[in-house]
Write a protein that holds these residues in place. Structure first.
Motif, PDB file in Angstrom:
ATOM      1  N   PRO A 125      -1.215  81.232 -14.555  1.00  0.00           N
ATOM      2  CA  PRO A 125      -2.408  81.925 -15.020  1.00  0.00           C
ATOM      3  C   PRO A 125      -2.127  82.766 -16.259  1.00  0.00           C
ATOM      4  O   PRO A 125      -1.151  83.511 -16.277  1.00  0.00           O
ATOM      5  CB  PRO A 125      -2.746  82.846 -13.841  1.00  0.00           C
ATOM      6  N   ASN A 167       2.399  76.982 -18.029  1.00  0.00           N
ATOM      7  CA  ASN A 167       1.744  76.693 -16.761  1.00  0.00           C
ATOM      8  C   ASN A 167       1.704  77.958 -15.913  1.00  0.00           C
ATOM      9  O   ASN A 167       2.697  78.657 -15.788  1.00  0.00           O
ATOM     10  CB  ASN A 167       2.507  75.577 -16.039  1.00  0.00           C
ATOM     11  N   THR A 188       1.050  87.931  -7.417  1.00  0.00           N
ATOM     12  CA  THR A 188       1.014  88.105  -8.869  1.00  0.00           C
ATOM     13  C   THR A 188       0.489  86.879  -9.604  1.00  0.00           C
ATOM     14  O   THR A 188       0.043  86.998 -10.733  1.00  0.00           O
ATOM     15  CB  THR A 188       2.401  88.459  -9.420  1.00  0.00           C
ATOM     16  N   ASN A 189       0.577  85.730  -8.985  1.00  0.00           N
ATOM     17  CA  ASN A 189      -0.147  84.598  -9.551  1.00  0.00           C
ATOM     18  C   ASN A 189      -0.651  83.745  -8.407  1.00  0.00           C
ATOM     19  O   ASN A 189      -0.104  83.771  -7.316  1.00  0.00           O
ATOM     20  CB  ASN A 189       0.697  83.813 -10.550  1.00  0.00           C
ATOM     21  N   PRO A 190      -1.752  83.036  -8.643  1.00  0.00           N
ATOM     22  CA  PRO A 190      -2.342  82.291  -7.537  1.00  0.00           C
ATOM     23  C   PRO A 190      -1.640  80.955  -7.328  1.00  0.00           C
ATOM     24  O   PRO A 190      -1.291  80.277  -8.293  1.00  0.00           O
ATOM     25  CB  PRO A 190      -3.784  82.077  -8.011  1.00  0.00           C
ATOM     26  N   ARG A 198      -7.168  83.592 -15.497  1.00  0.00           N
ATOM     27  CA  ARG A 198      -7.236  85.006 -15.870  1.00  0.00           C
ATOM     28  C   ARG A 198      -8.447  85.203 -16.772  1.00  0.00           C
ATOM     29  O   ARG A 198      -8.862  84.285 -17.480  1.00  0.00           O
ATOM     30  CB  ARG A 198      -5.958  85.435 -16.610  1.00  0.00           C
ATOM     31  N   ASN A 205      10.696  78.182  -4.657  1.00  0.00           N
ATOM     32  CA  ASN A 205       9.912  79.394  -4.840  1.00  0.00           C
ATOM     33  C   ASN A 205       8.441  79.146  -4.478  1.00  0.00           C
ATOM     34  O   ASN A 205       8.008  78.005  -4.340  1.00  0.00           O
ATOM     35  CB  ASN A 205      10.006  79.807  -6.318  1.00  0.00           C
ATOM     36  N   ARG A 261      -4.871  76.391 -18.656  1.00  0.00           N
ATOM     37  CA  ARG A 261      -5.666  75.165 -18.537  1.00  0.00           C
ATOM     38  C   ARG A 261      -6.629  75.145 -17.363  1.00  0.00           C
ATOM     39  O   ARG A 261      -7.441  74.223 -17.262  1.00  0.00           O
ATOM     40  CB  ARG A 261      -4.737  73.939 -18.500  1.00  0.00           C
ATOM     41  N   GLU A 265       1.076  85.283 -15.625  1.00  0.00           N
ATOM     42  CA  GLU A 265       2.429  85.001 -15.200  1.00  0.00           C
ATOM     43  C   GLU A 265       2.687  83.552 -15.537  1.00  0.00           C
ATOM     44  O   GLU A 265       1.914  82.677 -15.151  1.00  0.00           O
ATOM     45  CB  GLU A 265       2.565  85.215 -13.690  1.00  0.00           C
ATOM     46  N   MET A 271       3.944  76.898  -6.074  1.00  0.00           N
ATOM     47  CA  MET A 271       4.656  77.628  -7.129  1.00  0.00           C
ATOM     48  C   MET A 271       3.709  78.045  -8.253  1.00  0.00           C
ATOM     49  O   MET A 271       4.146  78.652  -9.239  1.00  0.00           O
ATOM     50  CB  MET A 271       5.756  76.751  -7.723  1.00  0.00           C
ATOM     51  N   GLY A 272       2.447  77.655  -8.144  1.00  0.00           N
ATOM     52  CA  GLY A 272       1.489  78.005  -9.189  1.00  0.00           C
ATOM     53  C   GLY A 272       1.591  77.097 -10.396  1.00  0.00           C
ATOM     54  O   GLY A 272       1.243  77.472 -11.505  1.00  0.00           O
ATOM     55  N   ILE A 273       2.066  75.883 -10.153  1.00  0.00           N
ATOM     56  CA  ILE A 273       2.269  74.935 -11.244  1.00  0.00           C
ATOM     57  C   ILE A 273       1.379  73.728 -10.989  1.00  0.00           C
ATOM     58  O   ILE A 273       1.290  73.256  -9.855  1.00  0.00           O
ATOM     59  CB  ILE A 273       3.754  74.513 -11.292  1.00  0.00           C
ATOM     60  N   ASN A 274       0.705  73.220 -12.036  1.00  0.00           N
ATOM     61  CA  ASN A 274      -0.167  72.075 -11.793  1.00  0.00           C
ATOM     62  C   ASN A 274       0.204  70.848 -12.623  1.00  0.00           C
ATOM     63  O   ASN A 274      -0.575  69.914 -12.732  1.00  0.00           O
ATOM     64  CB  ASN A 274      -1.634  72.457 -11.985  1.00  0.00           C
ATOM     65  N   SER A 314       4.442  80.454 -14.849  1.00  0.00           N
ATOM     66  CA  SER A 314       5.291  79.843 -13.822  1.00  0.00           C
ATOM     67  C   SER A 314       6.232  78.813 -14.422  1.00  0.00           C
ATOM     68  O   SER A 314       7.194  78.402 -13.791  1.00  0.00           O
ATOM     69  CB  SER A 314       4.422  79.177 -12.758  1.00  0.00           C
TER      70      SER A 314
END
Lengths: 380, 144, 504
Positions: free
Chosen positions: A301, A299, C122-124, A322, C117, A318, A218, C468-471, A220
């Motif tokens: 997984p 950005n 669905t995503n970590p 997954r 959000n 990165r 997904e 949000m699963g953003i780094n 993001s």
């Protein structure tokens, strides 16, 4: 013809999160092999999909027509097809046009009209808009997908083709009679969408020109990736984040002329803390890549396999959120979500490894030219 | 030895140092009682000539004139450094007040005694320093 | 003239608690409190009170309470107490109403109608305590693409990038000039910016020599008055900002009265002590966009193309077109100040009625630059009333590269937003040149408070990003899919480029 295949619901859906399984095989010697192997491999990953999308891409499958763009198109109606036919007649020389061969099986239902065109842009059309062949084809794909209701181009490269449907991947493979094709490189994908319109076009791979991309993950950063691509004339309307990854590769590799290695470092960039520790020249390069291609950073997984003429790339996000496993045996490079999918078709491997986060695994057909070195690591 | 120093550039003349000094030296240790009932004297002065102000406490001199001038032995220089005041010996002659070059000793007129900074010996940090809202007082070692 | 104005506030003194220490008397520059010499009690003249709450805060026994004085008993929806008072005030003085700080009027604050959000299943989501979380931001012009060549087996960057500012977190301290605020405040901002790897902005009042050592984290302004602008000033800075306008007072200039121009301000602004410092409304060498381009390139020439040049404008109706022009004129950074932007002094009617909200301006400018394919050619800085890390992360999702913090920085240092900056009597030692008041702002404490705020907000942003699963912050910049509107009209949503909550 009234099936659910094109149920895009409405455009409110920008993207649909989904889990997935993927597999890929390439013969770096360029030897062709049948499509049954990739079906067998992806079949092992059955549980990673939920029957709402499966698809494949094969390279080297149309050797006699290698100089023509092979368009695979789904039609909701005859009217849609008539509009596309007319569009092709205006802009392309159409050498051949006919059904994509399929097999009637009970697992695959509600099929749209699946059509294949082998075409070449007319010289006049190219001159009129001052575009190169590839840009013209790209524009045509966006035009048909965006402007002609009920028509969707799902493959548009040369000597390659994508095949996809709503169903489990192994059924999709049988449906499209992939066992009757031969190619040097194959990609397979099974999808587990969490919220799906059950649309045939939503299955992977996503393609543009020779690029075909399958993806487990997904993204993001989708919102900004999409807006970034829009600045360069791309249109992302397919309700999936996978599409942006395909277009980003097209932008970086084809239009910006970056090498695969550099493009991968833009899409799955190293952390600043790692960049800060690099020797000066390298540091300045990576700094520039991050500064300039920040909006292209994928950005979230993901494991992605990108196919193109003469090669394959497998890459993780990165921080590697997954799964992606790579293996080699003789002239073959294998990629899959799980090692079992590789062992199924090649039990006795030379080497198996888990690629590091953001490090691409690159497979290239060697054609007497010096080998392209990938950044792979062998952790047997 | 550690001494109290004023940082004149950030002293804002609120005089809360005096308020908390008096409270600290009260019986009740209650700020309202100390001022409204006990009428405790602060052991320091805030010198003020706008815009400049700063708090002055006993400097605990190495060679204290107050000790030399004390007629009863109420003021002594301790080995540890502070100038120690034994109130029971003080007769309120105020010679020390006159001798102190810093004007740091207060006359306790009502009780015929003096009031002088004891560095809040029982606390880790003198009350004036601890309660200065602008960190204009520091308690530190600075050499001689 | 007998005044019809009643005090705005009421001060309650608890006589039980008051110890008559006189802190309130000594701390009020408006002379509200005084000692009754007859009995030592303390009296308060409420008519002078501005509700800065200095006395209330410093009173060691909490004996003081401030209350609003609702004396206009018959105010109505149209003729509010505030309106009546303004008219009485002007009827008594014949003057323009002056004020300070940002717009207090209840224009919709879009931040409060935007929600963020987060990842589920669905995503970590990513935990910033365990995984890297990157806020580093580079401000400056970026090329469309980079060219990389292979030399002796190693990759080498061929493209030469324009100069960039590196920010460890997407904040900067807003332009506040020496004159509008005191030296200590500037020193505190300079020190905090240096410690936190961000930037502060001198405003248009020049840069004091003693602050040159913080130059690496300093943006110097060139405004219509050109105060303090000379070679060393430009050389000392990390970047140069041309100030065209300010959110609190779009379209008008500035006026620092002579009584605030003491030796320090005089030396720094390079004007005679005691003279009024007038900043004209326009730059008199910029009557058009091509003139701006000339100034941008003059400054680039003067700094030998080593420093980014920013252009700051107030968010006005056609801000998107203006911003586009500014980018095409060669600016590396466009700073936009919204209707809630603060000021040291502005006519009340202008502050309260001119300009547009920053949220809409960010959205419009970011989209316009994208439509024109030039978004990468300049960074967008947003300013004007950011109150929390949530406001900031939403601004970034709308498309800002980083934000300017003015009022929030002042509040961190003690400001209580009494809006009397223009009087020069700031009891918190911030907006004043009075040496008796200025010393109340201890730069050691203020720098620490600012650093703490930046640290806290950075951490909050990391937590929200991770959710949000953003780094990396660049993956949120302009990523409006992570925003949803609540209670906004279709027009508002369209301008913001955001969907309503509930729409997937």
């Amino acid at each position: 013809m009234e099936g659910r295949w094109n149920r895009r619901y409405d455009w409110q859906y920008d993207r649909i999160p989904s889990g997935c399984g993927l597999a890929a095989i390439i013969s770096e010697a360029g030897r062709s092999f049948g499509g049954e192997e990739i079906i067998q491999s992806i079949c092992v990953l059955h549980d990673r999909s939920n029957g709402l999308g499966g698809g494949f891409a094969g390279y080297g499958i149309y050797p006699e027509k290698r100089d023509l763009f092979a368009f695979h198109v789904m039609f909701e109606s005859i009217e849609a097809k008539e509009l596309v036919d007319a569009y092709f007649d205006r802009n392309f020389y159409v050498e051949e046009s006919g059904h994509i061969p399929t097999r009637k099986i009970k697992e695959i239902t509600n099929a749209p009209l699946l059509w294949r065109y082998f075409v070449k842009p007319l010289d006049d059309s190219l001159q009129d808009c001052e575009l190169c062949e590839e840009d013209f084809v790209t524009r045509s794909v966006f035009h048909i997908n965006g402007e002609i209701p009920g028509a969707y181009v799902f493959s548009s490269g040369k000597n390659m083709g994508a095949f996809k449907a709503v169903g489990y991947p192994e059924d999709v493979g049988r449906f499209y009679r992939l066992d009757e094709y031969e190619g040097y490189s194959w990609i397979g994908h099974g999808r587990f969408p969490t919220n799906t319109p059950g649309w045939w076009g939503g299955a992977h791979p996503f393609t543009l020109l020779d690029w075909s991309l399958v993806h487990n993950g997904e993204i993001s950063s989708y919102g900004i990736n999409k807006r970034y691509l829009e600045m360069f004339g791309y249109r992302c309307e397919l309700q999936t984040d996978t599409e942006v990854a395909a277009y980003l590769f097209d932008l970086l590799l084809r239009r910006h002329g970056l090498s695969i290695e550099v493009a991968c470092k833009a899409l799955a960039s190293p952390f600043w803390s790692d960049i800060d520790r690099m020797p000066e020249e390298e540091r300045e390069l990576f700094k520039a890549i991050r500064m300039v291609y920040g909006p292209a950073l994928l950005n979230g997984p993901f494991a992605i396999v990108l196919g193109f003429t003469g090669g394959l790339i497998g890459i993780n996000d990165r921080v590697k959120l997954r799964p992606l496993v790579a293996a080699r045996k003789d002239d073959r490079l294998y990629l899959a979500s799980e090692e079992a999918a590789i062992r199924e078709i090649s039990p006795d491997l030379d080497v198996v490894w888990a690629p590091k986060a953001g490090e691409p695994v690159i497979g290239r057909v060697r054609t007497g030219e010096p080998e392209v070195v990938g950044a792979e690591e062998t952790v047997a | 030895m550690k001494r109290i120093y004023a940082i004149e550039s950030v002293c804002m003349n609120c005089q809360l140092c005096a308020v908390f000094c008096a409270t600290g030296h009260s019986r009740s240790k209650d700020i309202i009682k100390a001022h409204n009932r006990e009428k405790v004297l602060p052991r320091l002065f805030v010198e003020e000539k706008r815009p400049v102000s700063f708090a002055v406490q006993c400097r605990h001199c190495d060679e204290p004139f107050c000790v030399q001038s004390c007629i009863t032995g109420a003021l002594t220089k301790s080995l540890e450094g502070p100038v120690v005041y034994a109130e029971e010996k003080c007769v309120g002659c105020w010679t020390c007040v006159a001798a102190c070059p810093y004007g740091a000793i207060r006359r306790d007129v009502d009780r015929k005694k003096i009031a002088k900074c004891d560095l809040c010996a029982e606390l880790t940090e003198p009350a004036c320093v601890a309660n200065c809202p602008n960190q204009a007082l520091v308690y530190e070692e600075r050499g001689s | 003239m007998y005044t019809l104005l009643q005090p705005d506030f009421r001060i309650k003194r608890d006589e039980e608690r008051c110890i008559r220490c006189g802190v309130c008397v000594r701390q009020c520059a408006f002379d509200v409190h005084s000692v009754d010499t007859d009995d030592g009690s303390i009296r308060s003249d409420e008519s002078k009170c501005v509700a800065c709450q200095r006395c209330e805060t410093l009173c060691p026994t909490r004996a003081l309470t401030l209350e609003e004085n609702y004396h206009v008993a018959n105010e109505n929806y149209n003729w509010t107490g505030g309106v009546l008072k303004n008219i009485w005030k002007q009827a008594e003085t014949g003057g323009v109403l002056l004020t300070g700080m940002g717009n207090p009027r209840p224009y919709r604050i879009y931040w409060d109608h935007l929600v963020l959000n987060a990842s589920q299943v669905t995503n970590p989501s990513i935990d910033p305590l365990r995984e890297p979380m990157e806020l580093r931001t580079y401000l400056g012009s970026k090329p469309d693409s980079v060219e990389v060549v292979k030399e002796n087996g190693s990759l080498k960057l061929k493209t030469k990038l324009a100069p960039q500012l590196r920010l460890d977190a997407p904040f900067l301290f807003s332009a506040m000039s020496l004159g509008a605020i005191g030296y200590n405040v500037q020193e505190a901002m300079a020190r905090a910016a240096t410690e936190m790897g961000i930037y502060w902005n001198t405003g248009e009042g020049g840069l004091h020599k003693d602050l040159y050592k913080y130059g690496k984290n300093t943006i110097v302004q060139v405004a219509s008055g050109r105060f303090g602008v000379y070679k060393d000033y430009l050389d000392a800075a990390a970047a140069v900002e041309i100030k065209i306008g300010q959110g609190a007072k779009p379209g008008i200039g500035g006026h620092l009265p002579g009584e605030k121009v003491g030796d320090l301000v005089s030396m720094t602004r390079m004007i005679p002590a005691g003279t009024d410092a007038l900043s004209p409304a326009p730059h008199h060498d910029i009557y058009s966009i091509e003139d701006l381009s000339q100034l941008i390139y003059s400054l680039k020439e003067a700094t030998e193309y080593t420093k980014p040049v920013s252009v700051k404008i107030a968010a006005v109706h056609n801000v998107a077109a203006i911003a586009s022009g500014i980018v095409r004129a060669g600016a590396d950074i466009v700073a936009i100040d919204g209707i809630r932007g603060g000021t040291g002094a502005a006519p009340t009617m202008i502050r309260d009625n001119v300009g547009i909200p920053i949220e809409l301006a960010i959205a419009a400018v970011d989209q316009r630059l994208r439509d024109e394919g030039i978004r990468n050619r300049a960074s967008i800085l947003a300013a004007g009333g950011f109150r929390s890390s949530a406001d900031i992360i939403k601004a970034i999702a709308l498309g800002a590269d980083a934000v300017y913090l003015g009022t929030a920085a002042l509040v961190a240092m003690g400001c209580h937003v009494c809006q009397k900056c223009y009087t020069g009597k700031c009891n918190w030692g911030i907006a004043t040149q009075d040496p008796y008041l200025e010393r109340r702002l201890n730069p050691d404490i203020a720098a620490e408070r600012l650093s703490n705020l930046i640290h806290a907000w950075s951490h909050e942003i990391m937590e929200m990003l991770g959710g949000m699963g953003i780094n990396a912050i660049e993956s949120l910049r302009g990523n409006r899919l992570h925003l949803r509107g609540v209670g906004l009209s279709k027009t508002e949503l369209d301008i913001l480029g955001v969907r309503h909550a509930g729409a997937s």
